[in-house]
Design a protein around this motif. Structure first.
Motif, PDB file in Angstrom:
ATOM      1  N   GLY A  69      15.085 -13.700 -16.034  1.00  0.00           N
ATOM      2  CA  GLY A  69      15.423 -13.034 -17.274  1.00  0.00           C
ATOM      3  C   GLY A  69      14.679 -13.512 -18.500  1.00  0.00           C
ATOM      4  N   SER A  70      14.161 -14.740 -18.484  1.00  0.00           N
ATOM      5  CA  SER A  70      13.576 -15.280 -19.702  1.00  0.00           C
ATOM      6  C   SER A  70      12.227 -14.659 -20.057  1.00  0.00           C
ATOM      7  CB  SER A  70      13.439 -16.803 -19.594  1.00  0.00           C
ATOM      8  OG  SER A  70      12.608 -17.134 -18.527  1.00  0.00           O
ATOM      9  N   ALA A  71      11.569 -14.013 -19.111  1.00  0.00           N
ATOM     10  CA  ALA A  71      10.275 -13.400 -19.414  1.00  0.00           C
ATOM     11  C   ALA A  71      10.187 -11.999 -18.811  1.00  0.00           C
ATOM     12  CB  ALA A  71       9.148 -14.275 -18.880  1.00  0.00           C
ATOM     13  N   ALA A  72      11.315 -11.323 -18.739  1.00  0.00           N
ATOM     14  CA  ALA A  72      11.365 -10.024 -18.069  1.00  0.00           C
ATOM     15  C   ALA A  72      10.374  -9.025 -18.668  1.00  0.00           C
ATOM     16  CB  ALA A  72      12.776  -9.460 -18.115  1.00  0.00           C
ATOM     17  N   GLY A  73      10.081  -9.119 -19.951  1.00  0.00           N
ATOM     18  CA  GLY A  73       9.148  -8.191 -20.577  1.00  0.00           C
ATOM     19  C   GLY A  73       7.693  -8.426 -20.210  1.00  0.00           C
ATOM     20  N   THR A  74       7.405  -9.509 -19.503  1.00  0.00           N
ATOM     21  CA  THR A  74       6.018  -9.822 -19.147  1.00  0.00           C
ATOM     22  C   THR A  74       5.699  -9.485 -17.695  1.00  0.00           C
ATOM     23  OG1 THR A  74       6.503 -12.089 -18.484  1.00  0.00           O
ATOM     24  CG2 THR A  74       5.966 -11.707 -20.811  1.00  0.00           C
ATOM     25  N   THR A  75       6.638  -8.909 -16.983  1.00  0.00           N
ATOM     26  CA  THR A  75       6.421  -8.579 -15.583  1.00  0.00           C
ATOM     27  C   THR A  75       6.207  -7.086 -15.406  1.00  0.00           C
ATOM     28  OG1 THR A  75       8.768  -8.286 -15.140  1.00  0.00           O
ATOM     29  CG2 THR A  75       7.862 -10.500 -14.819  1.00  0.00           C
ATOM     30  N   GLY A  76       5.772  -6.712 -14.236  1.00  0.00           N
ATOM     31  CA  GLY A  76       5.590  -5.301 -13.935  1.00  0.00           C
ATOM     32  C   GLY A  76       4.753  -5.121 -12.690  1.00  0.00           C
ATOM     33  N   LEU A  77       4.244  -3.917 -12.536  1.00  0.00           N
ATOM     34  CA  LEU A  77       3.410  -3.565 -11.397  1.00  0.00           C
ATOM     35  C   LEU A  77       2.107  -2.950 -11.874  1.00  0.00           C
ATOM     36  CD1 LEU A  77       6.033  -1.769  -9.116  1.00  0.00           C
ATOM     37  CD2 LEU A  77       5.103  -4.066  -8.812  1.00  0.00           C
ATOM     38  N   ARG A  78       1.064  -3.199 -11.136  1.00  0.00           N
ATOM     39  CA  ARG A  78      -0.214  -2.519 -11.362  1.00  0.00           C
ATOM     40  C   ARG A  78      -0.532  -1.778 -10.075  1.00  0.00           C
ATOM     41  NH1 ARG A  78      -3.697  -6.450 -12.829  1.00  0.00           N
ATOM     42  NH2 ARG A  78      -3.366  -5.978 -15.000  1.00  0.00           N
ATOM     43  N   LEU A  79      -0.836  -0.494 -10.216  1.00  0.00           N
ATOM     44  CA  LEU A  79      -1.265   0.317  -9.085  1.00  0.00           C
ATOM     45  C   LEU A  79      -2.740   0.645  -9.260  1.00  0.00           C
ATOM     46  CD1 LEU A  79       1.893   1.451  -9.777  1.00  0.00           C
ATOM     47  CD2 LEU A  79       1.390   2.445  -7.568  1.00  0.00           C
ATOM     48  N   ARG A  80      -3.528   0.266  -8.268  1.00  0.00           N
ATOM     49  CA  ARG A  80      -4.975   0.488  -8.309  1.00  0.00           C
ATOM     50  C   ARG A  80      -5.331   1.384  -7.133  1.00  0.00           C
ATOM     51  NH1 ARG A  80      -8.984  -1.878 -10.549  1.00  0.00           N
ATOM     52  NH2 ARG A  80      -7.819  -3.721 -11.151  1.00  0.00           N
ATOM     53  N   CYS A  81      -6.064   2.454  -7.414  1.00  0.00           N
ATOM     54  CA  CYS A  81      -6.513   3.338  -6.345  1.00  0.00           C
ATOM     55  C   CYS A  81      -7.638   2.648  -5.589  1.00  0.00           C
ATOM     56  CB  CYS A  81      -6.949   4.694  -6.885  1.00  0.00           C
ATOM     57  SG  CYS A  81      -7.209   5.888  -5.552  1.00  0.00           S
TER      58      CYS A  81
ATOM     59  N   VAL B 205       2.150   7.451 -10.235  1.00  0.00           N
ATOM     60  CA  VAL B 205       0.695   7.411 -10.232  1.00  0.00           C
ATOM     61  C   VAL B 205       0.170   8.578 -11.063  1.00  0.00           C
ATOM     62  CG1 VAL B 205      -1.369   7.641  -8.822  1.00  0.00           C
ATOM     63  CG2 VAL B 205       0.518   6.220  -8.031  1.00  0.00           C
ATOM     64  N   GLY B 206      -0.577   8.249 -12.077  1.00  0.00           N
ATOM     65  CA  GLY B 206      -1.147   9.280 -12.920  1.00  0.00           C
ATOM     66  C   GLY B 206      -0.221   9.818 -13.981  1.00  0.00           C
ATOM     67  N   ALA B 207       1.011   9.323 -14.034  1.00  0.00           N
ATOM     68  CA  ALA B 207       1.919   9.759 -15.084  1.00  0.00           C
ATOM     69  C   ALA B 207       1.352   9.291 -16.415  1.00  0.00           C
ATOM     70  CB  ALA B 207       3.315   9.166 -14.867  1.00  0.00           C
ATOM     71  N   PRO B 208       1.432  10.117 -17.480  1.00  0.00           N
ATOM     72  CA  PRO B 208       0.829   9.736 -18.760  1.00  0.00           C
ATOM     73  C   PRO B 208       1.318   8.393 -19.290  1.00  0.00           C
ATOM     74  CG  PRO B 208       1.498  12.018 -18.795  1.00  0.00           C
ATOM     75  CD  PRO B 208       2.009  11.436 -17.504  1.00  0.00           C
ATOM     76  N   GLU B 209       2.620   8.092 -19.172  1.00  0.00           N
ATOM     77  CA  GLU B 209       3.084   6.804 -19.648  1.00  0.00           C
ATOM     78  C   GLU B 209       2.700   5.723 -18.636  1.00  0.00           C
ATOM     79  OE1 GLU B 209       5.060   9.315 -18.775  1.00  0.00           O
ATOM     80  OE2 GLU B 209       6.242   8.588 -17.125  1.00  0.00           O
TER      81      GLU B 209
ATOM     82  N   ARG C 283       0.852  -1.193   0.000  1.00  0.00           N
ATOM     83  CA  ARG C 283       0.000   0.000   0.000  1.00  0.00           C
ATOM     84  C   ARG C 283       0.882   1.235   0.000  1.00  0.00           C
ATOM     85  NH1 ARG C 283      -2.522   2.971   4.821  1.00  0.00           N
ATOM     86  NH2 ARG C 283      -2.217   1.043   5.943  1.00  0.00           N
ATOM     87  N   VAL C 284       0.488   2.237  -0.810  1.00  0.00           N
ATOM     88  CA  VAL C 284       1.112   3.554  -0.784  1.00  0.00           C
ATOM     89  C   VAL C 284      -0.008   4.593  -0.747  1.00  0.00           C
ATOM     90  CG1 VAL C 284       3.262   2.871  -1.931  1.00  0.00           C
ATOM     91  CG2 VAL C 284       1.340   3.669  -3.303  1.00  0.00           C
ATOM     92  N   VAL C 285       0.315   5.757  -0.219  1.00  0.00           N
ATOM     93  CA  VAL C 285      -0.656   6.854  -0.120  1.00  0.00           C
ATOM     94  C   VAL C 285      -0.064   8.052  -0.846  1.00  0.00           C
ATOM     95  CG1 VAL C 285      -1.946   8.339   1.458  1.00  0.00           C
ATOM     96  CG2 VAL C 285      -1.480   5.963   2.089  1.00  0.00           C
ATOM     97  N   ASP C 286      -0.830   8.618  -1.782  1.00  0.00           N
ATOM     98  CA  ASP C 286      -0.309   9.746  -2.558  1.00  0.00           C
ATOM     99  C   ASP C 286      -0.475  11.062  -1.800  1.00  0.00           C
ATOM    100  OD1 ASP C 286      -2.915  10.755  -3.049  1.00  0.00           O
ATOM    101  OD2 ASP C 286      -3.008   9.907  -5.070  1.00  0.00           O
ATOM    102  N   GLU C 287      -0.022  12.132  -2.421  1.00  0.00           N
ATOM    103  CA  GLU C 287      -0.026  13.442  -1.779  1.00  0.00           C
ATOM    104  C   GLU C 287      -1.424  13.924  -1.408  1.00  0.00           C
ATOM    105  OE1 GLU C 287       1.367  12.955  -4.879  1.00  0.00           O
ATOM    106  OE2 GLU C 287       3.469  12.809  -4.277  1.00  0.00           O
ATOM    107  N   SER C 288      -2.447  13.464  -2.127  1.00  0.00           N
ATOM    108  CA  SER C 288      -3.815  13.882  -1.833  1.00  0.00           C
ATOM    109  C   SER C 288      -4.474  13.016  -0.765  1.00  0.00           C
ATOM    110  CB  SER C 288      -4.661  13.856  -3.110  1.00  0.00           C
ATOM    111  OG  SER C 288      -4.888  12.519  -3.516  1.00  0.00           O
ATOM    112  N   GLY C 289      -3.773  11.986  -0.288  1.00  0.00           N
ATOM    113  CA  GLY C 289      -4.326  11.073   0.710  1.00  0.00           C
ATOM    114  C   GLY C 289      -5.004   9.852   0.123  1.00  0.00           C
ATOM    115  N   ALA C 290      -4.990   9.723  -1.208  1.00  0.00           N
ATOM    116  CA  ALA C 290      -5.600   8.548  -1.845  1.00  0.00           C
ATOM    117  C   ALA C 290      -4.745   7.310  -1.565  1.00  0.00           C
ATOM    118  CB  ALA C 290      -5.736   8.761  -3.349  1.00  0.00           C
TER     119      ALA C 290
END
Length: 152
Positions: A102-114, A141-145, A80-87
């Protein structure tokens, strides 16, 4: 909190501690993600499945406790993280666990859900929780990319 409005929630007490349960997300089937946050920052968050059609404000104390008991603490791939607005945001690792080899590095990542407000989910390809601080996650969070449509 800015953007999208607050998510449905209900507060209650479990064993002397004050908890807030958020209706954090709903699948097209109506099945939902319930997310419990304790007022005591030393107590770990919990998440639970919400049945289709369940309205949190309609829960009595017994049903609130039953959902809390059915819930589970976050895993090592969640934070859990809390942004500047308290969300409140839930960061979750995505992809196959063997990808760190390394064999599937392009298939991993993070999803941030408010969890606390209706905002688009953010996906960060190739990122890991162990490789990012709370400040780095909040900055994304909220960055265009990386912004993906929300599944709400």
């Amino acid at each position: 909190m800015t953007g999208g409005g607050a998510r449905p929630r209900r507060s209650g007490r479990i064993d002397g501690a004050s908890w807030t349960l958020y209706d954090a997300a709903r699948a097209p089937s109506g099945l939902g993600l319930g997310y419990f946050v304790c007022d005591d920052p030393e107590v770990a968050d919990r998440r639970a499945a919400l049945p289709a059609g369940l309205a949190l404000p309609d829960l009595d104390d017994e049903a609130f406790r039953a959902l809390w008991e059915a819930g589970r603490p976050l895993t090592a791939t969640e934070r859990r993280v809390v942004d500047e607005s308290g969300a409140i945001w839930l960061a979750q690792g995505m992809g196959p666990v063997w990808a760190e080899g390394g064999s599937a590095a392009g298939t991993t990542g993070l999803r941030l859900r408010c969890i606390s407000a209706r905002r688009p989910a953010v996906e960060l390809n190739g990122a890991t929780l162990s490789g990012m601080s709370d400040a780095e996650l909040i900055a994304r969070v909220g960055a265009p990319e990386g912004v993906a449509p929300s599944s709400d």
